[in-house]
Write a protein that holds these residues in place. Structure first.
Motif, mmCIF file in Angstrom:
data_model
loop_
_atom_site.group_PDB
_atom_site.id
_atom_site.type_symbol
_atom_site.label_atom_id
_atom_site.label_comp_id
_atom_site.label_asym_id
_atom_site.label_seq_id
_atom_site.Cartn_x
_atom_site.Cartn_y
_atom_site.Cartn_z
ATOM 1 N N TYR A 1 -38.519 27.610 62.073
ATOM 2 C CA TYR A 1 -36.910 28.060 62.089
ATOM 3 C C TYR A 1 -36.836 29.620 62.406
ATOM 4 O O TYR A 1 -37.569 30.434 61.661
ATOM 5 C CB TYR A 1 -36.406 27.689 61.109
ATOM 6 N N GLU B 1 -30.090 32.432 52.128
ATOM 7 C CA GLU B 1 -30.657 30.930 52.705
ATOM 8 C C GLU B 1 -31.605 30.154 51.721
ATOM 9 O O GLU B 1 -31.379 28.896 51.525
ATOM 10 C CB GLU B 1 -31.385 30.957 54.104
ATOM 11 N N CYS C 1 -27.303 28.239 58.501
ATOM 12 C CA CYS C 1 -28.645 28.205 58.677
ATOM 13 C C CYS C 1 -29.615 27.270 57.724
ATOM 14 O O CYS C 1 -30.395 26.527 58.201
ATOM 15 C CB CYS C 1 -29.402 29.475 58.626
ATOM 16 N N HIS D 1 -29.312 37.932 54.171
ATOM 17 C CA HIS D 1 -29.171 36.472 54.949
ATOM 18 C C HIS D 1 -30.338 35.710 54.509
ATOM 19 O O HIS D 1 -30.210 34.497 54.164
ATOM 20 C CB HIS D 1 -29.120 36.758 56.325
ATOM 21 N N CYS E 1 -33.640 32.457 63.033
ATOM 22 C CA CYS E 1 -32.381 32.866 63.212
ATOM 23 C C CYS E 1 -32.059 32.948 64.506
ATOM 24 O O CYS E 1 -32.601 34.279 65.180
ATOM 25 C CB CYS E 1 -32.099 33.920 62.243
HETATM 26 ZN ZN LIG Z 1 -30.439 32.731 59.780
#
Ligand SMILES: [Zn+2]
Length: 458
Positions: free
Chosen positions: A27, A240, A211, A236, A29
């Protein structure tokens, strides 16, 4: 072949071991779509594109899933749409289309899945409900907040003390917060703003939960790699992790956290106020006198190791263009070897060491091994085709060709002649002529030195 990556979580270079080699999951962002992507935004796209290509090579194309989201609900989007007097949907669609075009020009493969935040609101709500039910989050004045002190592991990724985190997060003190570090999962929307019905009234999600929900939807509770720029590490990514692990009742959201370094322009922090803010679109359309080919931008990015700070300069970009131009001459008419050279794969497998890989490409070019060089170039996302590398001179806003860019070329030609590299000197002359520059060489009567004056043919 062993792949190693530097893991921000452990602060170590580690051997990469996927949870399931037949389903490697990553993953990264993605953009908040309200404006053109700047050159700093392009860095993770290029870095993780190289990693994606390498993972596909090591595990098989159909065994790697790369998810990169689009944030299409955000206060910045709302503010920009209001400023421009356009509909939010029109702004996000236009910006996402531009983003796709720019990233394709940089040679980045599209991700396997590109989820949009507005298509995952139900999942965000259900995740927030779980966090509230388990006591990790609370409702206050139409907001839902994550209660940071409830998560004993908070701060492990960035390794910061509470004081540092308070400073770094630019903590907003709001009367409804139980703890100053608490962050928003859900907030109320006014009637004119985008909003969705929820157990806490009509509202919209905070950025961080987007996210967590999209990663859960497409990659499961725990996956292999989470990437992004180092600027996202805190708050961030820390947030998450807190949301995902607390909602899932586990310890690990992603096993390897990979962050690329900062990008500067000509030694300075890029900012709108300094006037050195460059978008990918600017570079492709015209920057410092040229419309730069996307492949030159990509190459210039990869000459610096992804973890190092990168200084974006005209000189560096010009050199990058020249190196590729030479290499593309070497591969002209060659058929690419079936497999990329092992030395290049080895270098990339060593924590994505692109400078080392590029050193290998230099060796292949010097040895005129066109087939191997072409295979290596293609593996790293380059065409090997000079037609894709044409650098067009552009007029600046005033209608003038950038004199600094011409001076740079004239100096490059003089240096090539001094080194008796007449082929290179001729190549630069041709390029200048193509730009409409007339060169006038003259001998200094006293020193015998050759000087070059130039003017524009109009
Ligand atoms: Zn993110």
């Amino acid at each position: 072949m062993t792949l190693s990556l530097t893991n921000t979580l452990t602060r170590k270079k580690q051997t990469f071991e996927p949870l399931d080699p037949s389903d490697v999951r990553m993953y990264v962002c993605g953009p908040t779509v309200y404006d053109y992507a700047h050159i700093g935004n392009a860095r993770p796209v290029i870095v993780f594109d190289v990693l994606y290509r390498l993972l596909r090579h090591l595990y098989g194309e159909s065994h790697v899933k790369y998810v990169r989201n689009i944030t299409d609900v955000d206060d910045k989007i709302m503010a920009r749409a209001a400023e421009e007097g356009v509909e939010i949907d029109d702004l996000t669609k236009r910006t996402a289309d531009q983003y796709h075009a720019d990233m394709a020009a940089l040679g980045a493969l599209p991700p396997t899945v590109e989820p949009r935040a507005t298509e995952h609101i139900d999942r965000m709500i259900s995740m927030i409900e779980r966090l509230v039910a388990q006591g990790f989050a609370y409702e206050a004045e139409g907001h839902v907040l994550f209660n940071v002190p409830k998560d004993a592991d908070y701060g492990k990724l960035s390794g910061r003390s509470t004081d540092e985190m308070m400073a770094g997060a630019r903590v907003e003190v709001a009367p409804y917060k139980k703890d100053p570090m608490d962050f928003v999962l859900w907030k109320p929307s006014e009637a004119k703003d985008p909003g969705w019905d929820s157990p806490w009234g009509r509202g919209r999600p905070g950025w961080h939960i987007e996210c967590s929900a999209m990663a859960e939807a497409h990659l499961g509770d725990t996956f292999d790699i989470h990437g992004g720029g180092i600027d996202l590490c805190f708050p961030h990514h820390e947030n998450e992790i807190a949301q995902s692990t607390c909602a899932h009742g586990n310890d690990v959201m992603a096993r390897y956290w990979v962050h690329n370094g900062y990008l500067q322009v000509e030694g300075e922090k890029m900012s709108k106020s300094l006037g050195n803010f460059i978008t990918v679109h600017d570079l492709l359309e015209g920057w410092q006198g040229y419309a730069w080919p996307g492949e030159a931008l990509r190459f210039n990015m990869l000459r610096t190791h992804y973890r190092q700070p990168l200084d974006w300069t005209l000189k560096g970009l010009d050199e990058s263009h020249k190196i590729l131009w030479d290499w593309y001459g070497v591969v002209e008419g060659a058929t690419a070897d079936e497999t990329p050279p092992a030395a290049v794969i080895d270098a990339l497998s060593d924590d994505l060491n692109t400078p080392k890989a590029i050193a290998e490409l230099h060796k292949l070019a010097n040895a005129k091994q066109g087939g191997a060089l072409l295979a290596a170039l293609q593996f790293m996302g380059f065409s090997g085709d000079r037609l894709q590398l044409e650098r067009k001179a552009t007029d600046s806003a005033s209608g003038e060709v950038d004199a600094a860019a011409i001076e740079l070329l004239v100096a490059g030609r003089a240096a090539a002649r001094q080194a008796k590299d007449f082929a290179e000197a001729d190549r630069i002359r041709d390029e200048l002529v193509a730009m409409g520059v007339v060169l006038m060489d003259r001998k200094d009567p006293e020193t015998g030195e050759v000087k070059t004056d130039w003017e524009l043919a109009r």
